[in-house]
Design a protein around this motif. Sequence first.
Motif, PDB file in Angstrom:
ATOM      1  N   GLY A 128       0.921  -1.168  -0.100  1.00 26.98           N
ATOM      2  CA  GLY A 128      -0.062  -0.058  -0.081  1.00 26.98           C
ATOM      3  C   GLY A 128       0.667   1.278   0.099  1.00 26.98           C
ATOM      4  N   PRO A 129       2.031   1.442   1.081  1.00 29.16           N
ATOM      5  CA  PRO A 129       2.622   2.665   0.834  1.00 29.16           C
ATOM      6  C   PRO A 129       3.410   2.707  -0.227  1.00 29.16           C
ATOM      7  CG  PRO A 129       2.682   1.376   2.989  1.00 29.16           C
ATOM      8  CD  PRO A 129       1.804   0.506   2.212  1.00 29.16           C
ATOM      9  N   ILE A 130       4.165   1.718  -0.799  1.00 29.74           N
ATOM     10  CA  ILE A 130       4.705   1.544  -2.091  1.00 29.74           C
ATOM     11  C   ILE A 130       4.016   1.844  -3.242  1.00 29.74           C
ATOM     12  CG2 ILE A 130       5.781   0.159  -3.712  1.00 29.74           C
ATOM     13  CD1 ILE A 130       6.818  -1.739  -1.322  1.00 29.74           C
ATOM     14  N   TYR A 131       2.836   1.589  -3.415  1.00 35.50           N
ATOM     15  CA  TYR A 131       1.888   2.208  -4.506  1.00 35.50           C
ATOM     16  C   TYR A 131       1.684   3.648  -4.264  1.00 35.50           C
ATOM     17  CZ  TYR A 131       0.847  -2.610  -5.567  1.00 35.50           C
ATOM     18  OH  TYR A 131       1.130  -4.174  -6.144  1.00 35.50           O
ATOM     19  N   SER A 132       1.285   3.982  -3.184  1.00 32.25           N
ATOM     20  CA  SER A 132       1.004   5.434  -2.967  1.00 32.25           C
ATOM     21  C   SER A 132       2.262   6.320  -3.156  1.00 32.25           C
ATOM     22  CB  SER A 132       0.503   5.636  -1.494  1.00 32.25           C
ATOM     23  OG  SER A 132       1.354   5.427  -0.577  1.00 32.25           O
ATOM     24  N   GLY A 133       3.406   5.792  -2.490  1.00 34.03           N
ATOM     25  CA  GLY A 133       4.690   6.606  -2.634  1.00 34.03           C
ATOM     26  C   GLY A 133       4.952   6.855  -4.144  1.00 34.03           C
ATOM     27  N   TYR A 134       4.975   5.871  -4.923  1.00 36.60           N
ATOM     28  CA  TYR A 134       5.309   5.863  -6.393  1.00 36.60           C
ATOM     29  C   TYR A 134       4.148   7.083  -7.019  1.00 36.60           C
ATOM     30  CZ  TYR A 134       9.033   2.634  -6.882  1.00 36.60           C
ATOM     31  OH  TYR A 134      10.177   2.029  -6.878  1.00 36.60           O
ATOM     32  N   PHE A 135       2.966   7.012  -6.581  1.00 33.42           N
ATOM     33  CA  PHE A 135       2.097   7.608  -7.297  1.00 33.42           C
ATOM     34  C   PHE A 135       2.214   9.270  -6.799  1.00 33.42           C
ATOM     35  CE2 PHE A 135      -2.575   9.695  -6.551  1.00 33.42           C
ATOM     36  CZ  PHE A 135      -2.721   9.938  -8.087  1.00 33.42           C
ATOM     37  N   GLY A 136       2.636   9.274  -5.597  1.00 33.58           N
ATOM     38  CA  GLY A 136       2.892  10.651  -5.025  1.00 33.58           C
ATOM     39  C   GLY A 136       4.376  11.246  -5.836  1.00 33.58           C
ATOM     40  N   LEU A 137       5.296  10.388  -6.006  1.00 34.00           N
ATOM     41  CA  LEU A 137       6.323  10.885  -6.903  1.00 34.00           C
ATOM     42  C   LEU A 137       6.002  10.988  -8.238  1.00 34.00           C
ATOM     43  CD1 LEU A 137       9.155   8.129  -5.551  1.00 34.00           C
ATOM     44  CD2 LEU A 137       9.275  10.864  -5.171  1.00 34.00           C
ATOM     45  N   LEU A 138       5.205  10.544  -8.958  1.00 38.05           N
ATOM     46  CA  LEU A 138       4.851  10.663 -10.092  1.00 38.05           C
ATOM     47  C   LEU A 138       4.161  12.109 -10.290  1.00 38.05           C
ATOM     48  CD1 LEU A 138       4.481   9.760 -13.234  1.00 38.05           C
ATOM     49  CD2 LEU A 138       2.373   8.998 -12.523  1.00 38.05           C
ATOM     50  N   LEU A 139       3.127  12.625  -9.287  1.00 37.58           N
ATOM     51  CA  LEU A 139       2.644  13.958  -9.335  1.00 37.58           C
ATOM     52  C   LEU A 139       3.549  15.038  -8.675  1.00 37.58           C
ATOM     53  CD1 LEU A 139      -0.733  12.896  -7.048  1.00 37.58           C
ATOM     54  CD2 LEU A 139      -0.603  13.375  -9.541  1.00 37.58           C
ATOM     55  N   PHE A 140       4.456  14.715  -7.985  1.00 36.24           N
ATOM     56  CA  PHE A 140       5.454  15.530  -7.700  1.00 36.24           C
ATOM     57  C   PHE A 140       6.281  15.824  -8.762  1.00 36.24           C
ATOM     58  CE2 PHE A 140       9.823  15.851  -5.738  1.00 36.24           C
ATOM     59  CZ  PHE A 140       9.598  17.407  -5.274  1.00 36.24           C
ATOM     60  N   HIS A 198       2.693  18.371   1.523  1.00 35.47           N
ATOM     61  CA  HIS A 198       1.960  17.466   0.226  1.00 35.47           C
ATOM     62  C   HIS A 198       2.464  16.193   0.126  1.00 35.47           C
ATOM     63  CE1 HIS A 198      -1.331  20.791   0.027  1.00 35.47           C
ATOM     64  NE2 HIS A 198      -0.126  21.490   0.045  1.00 35.47           N
ATOM     65  N   PHE A 199       3.668  16.009  -0.067  1.00 43.67           N
ATOM     66  CA  PHE A 199       4.392  14.886  -0.289  1.00 43.67           C
ATOM     67  C   PHE A 199       4.328  13.723   0.767  1.00 43.67           C
ATOM     68  CE2 PHE A 199       7.847  11.702  -0.861  1.00 43.67           C
ATOM     69  CZ  PHE A 199       7.447  11.191  -2.007  1.00 43.67           C
ATOM     70  N   ARG A 200       4.540  14.115   2.004  1.00 42.34           N
ATOM     71  CA  ARG A 200       4.746  13.249   2.998  1.00 42.34           C
ATOM     72  C   ARG A 200       3.586  12.307   3.243  1.00 42.34           C
ATOM     73  NH1 ARG A 200       5.201  16.913   6.659  1.00 42.34           N
ATOM     74  NH2 ARG A 200       7.557  17.336   6.148  1.00 42.34           N
ATOM     75  N   PRO A 201       2.280  12.727   3.203  1.00 42.69           N
ATOM     76  CA  PRO A 201       1.342  11.361   3.370  1.00 42.69           C
ATOM     77  C   PRO A 201       1.487  10.418   2.107  1.00 42.69           C
ATOM     78  CG  PRO A 201       0.290  13.711   3.406  1.00 42.69           C
ATOM     79  CD  PRO A 201       1.774  13.808   3.164  1.00 42.69           C
ATOM     80  N   TYR A 208      -4.609  11.681  -0.198  1.00 42.59           N
ATOM     81  CA  TYR A 208      -5.450  12.711   0.358  1.00 42.59           C
ATOM     82  C   TYR A 208      -5.841  13.460  -1.188  1.00 42.59           C
ATOM     83  CZ  TYR A 208      -4.785  11.788   5.077  1.00 42.59           C
ATOM     84  OH  TYR A 208      -4.446  11.224   6.443  1.00 42.59           O
ATOM     85  N   LEU A 209      -7.395  13.768  -1.372  1.00 44.53           N
ATOM     86  CA  LEU A 209      -7.560  14.603  -2.465  1.00 44.53           C
ATOM     87  C   LEU A 209      -6.721  15.970  -2.535  1.00 44.53           C
ATOM     88  CD1 LEU A 209     -11.247  13.598  -2.943  1.00 44.53           C
ATOM     89  CD2 LEU A 209      -9.276  12.668  -4.303  1.00 44.53           C
ATOM     90  N   SER A 210      -6.732  16.561  -1.335  1.00 43.03           N
ATOM     91  CA  SER A 210      -6.295  17.851  -1.205  1.00 43.03           C
ATOM     92  C   SER A 210      -4.578  17.821  -1.695  1.00 43.03           C
ATOM     93  CB  SER A 210      -6.194  18.340   0.318  1.00 43.03           C
ATOM     94  OG  SER A 210      -5.518  17.495   1.154  1.00 43.03           O
ATOM     95  N   ASP A 211      -3.908  16.762  -1.416  1.00 45.33           N
ATOM     96  CA  ASP A 211      -2.569  16.647  -1.815  1.00 45.33           C
ATOM     97  C   ASP A 211      -2.533  16.359  -3.377  1.00 45.33           C
ATOM     98  OD1 ASP A 211      -1.653  17.068   0.721  1.00 45.33           O
ATOM     99  OD2 ASP A 211      -1.775  14.887   1.089  1.00 45.33           O
ATOM    100  N   VAL A 212      -3.222  15.504  -3.919  1.00 42.41           N
ATOM    101  CA  VAL A 212      -3.488  15.336  -5.282  1.00 42.41           C
ATOM    102  C   VAL A 212      -3.745  16.571  -5.818  1.00 42.41           C
ATOM    103  CG1 VAL A 212      -4.793  14.120  -7.028  1.00 42.41           C
ATOM    104  CG2 VAL A 212      -4.197  13.074  -4.746  1.00 42.41           C
ATOM    105  N   GLY A 213      -4.890  17.257  -5.312  1.00 40.74           N
ATOM    106  CA  GLY A 213      -5.138  18.642  -6.063  1.00 40.74           C
ATOM    107  C   GLY A 213      -4.044  19.391  -6.140  1.00 40.74           C
ATOM    108  N   PHE A 214      -3.245  19.652  -4.990  1.00 40.58           N
ATOM    109  CA  PHE A 214      -2.281  20.618  -5.070  1.00 40.58           C
ATOM    110  C   PHE A 214      -1.234  20.334  -6.145  1.00 40.58           C
ATOM    111  CE2 PHE A 214       2.113  21.385  -3.636  1.00 40.58           C
ATOM    112  CZ  PHE A 214       2.119  22.777  -3.401  1.00 40.58           C
ATOM    113  N   PHE A 215      -0.870  19.073  -6.360  1.00 38.64           N
ATOM    114  CA  PHE A 215       0.281  18.910  -7.211  1.00 38.64           C
ATOM    115  C   PHE A 215      -0.486  18.831  -8.697  1.00 38.64           C
ATOM    116  CE2 PHE A 215       2.300  16.317  -3.944  1.00 38.64           C
ATOM    117  CZ  PHE A 215       3.430  17.188  -3.717  1.00 38.64           C
TER     118      PHE A 215
END
Length: 233
Positions: A128-140, A198-201, A208-215
């Motif tokens: 779970g954290p691995i998938y979310s981490g890669y998703f966050g890195l892609l948005l970042f 915004h990346f830490r979560p 969180y939608l707020s972090d996705v929306g930010f990036f």
Amino acid sequence: MRSFAVLLRKEATALFSSPIAYVLMTVFLLIMGYSFTLTLFLSHQPSMVHIFFQMFVLFMLTAPLITMRLFAEERKLKTLEVLLTAPVSEVAIVLAKFLAAMSLIVVMLVLSGAYAAALAWFGDPDFGPIYSGYFGLLLFGAALVGTGLLASALTANQVIAALISLSVFLLLWIIDNFGWLLPSPADTLVVNLSLSVHFRPFAVGSIYLSDVGFFLSVTLLTLLLTVRALARR
């Protein structure tokens, strides 16, 4: 659509025919591989949280090197005017350069997937954290590339473009450390501009939608401003 595909192929070919792309990938994988191996043997925990935070920092350092030449070099070589007079819109030009730069980010993330594969081979990690981490890195990464494109569109000097984008990245990285010193509601506004907040979560397994929306907002805003900067030329 055909002209856009040709333009995208041209930009991707130019990027991956440059030694900079391969140097960046090599350095990125060497640093991350060393860090992953060292931390794994020290902590004995099947987790990639530390890797995601280190990728976060490395992306801020490498993204300016990826984007600095995309428009600045075209302007310096006097080929930007030719490109702007071609039968393609400014939006298509910006999107082609953006997607070409993002393709390098995606390749780096895919190659780093070897670390997750190693964890799965030697242990039983929580994916779970691995998938979310890669998703966050892609948005970042998309937000960084968009900002770097804008910096490159504003100057004909590649070094200046890299310094502008790097300065913005570093400022938005540490801005939350100073935001708490401001009175309300300015403190909340400034802290919410922080990239790390915004990346830490994502790195710890929360989306969180707020972090996705930010990036996504940063990416779309910088691309829009880049189009406007080209339209003024």
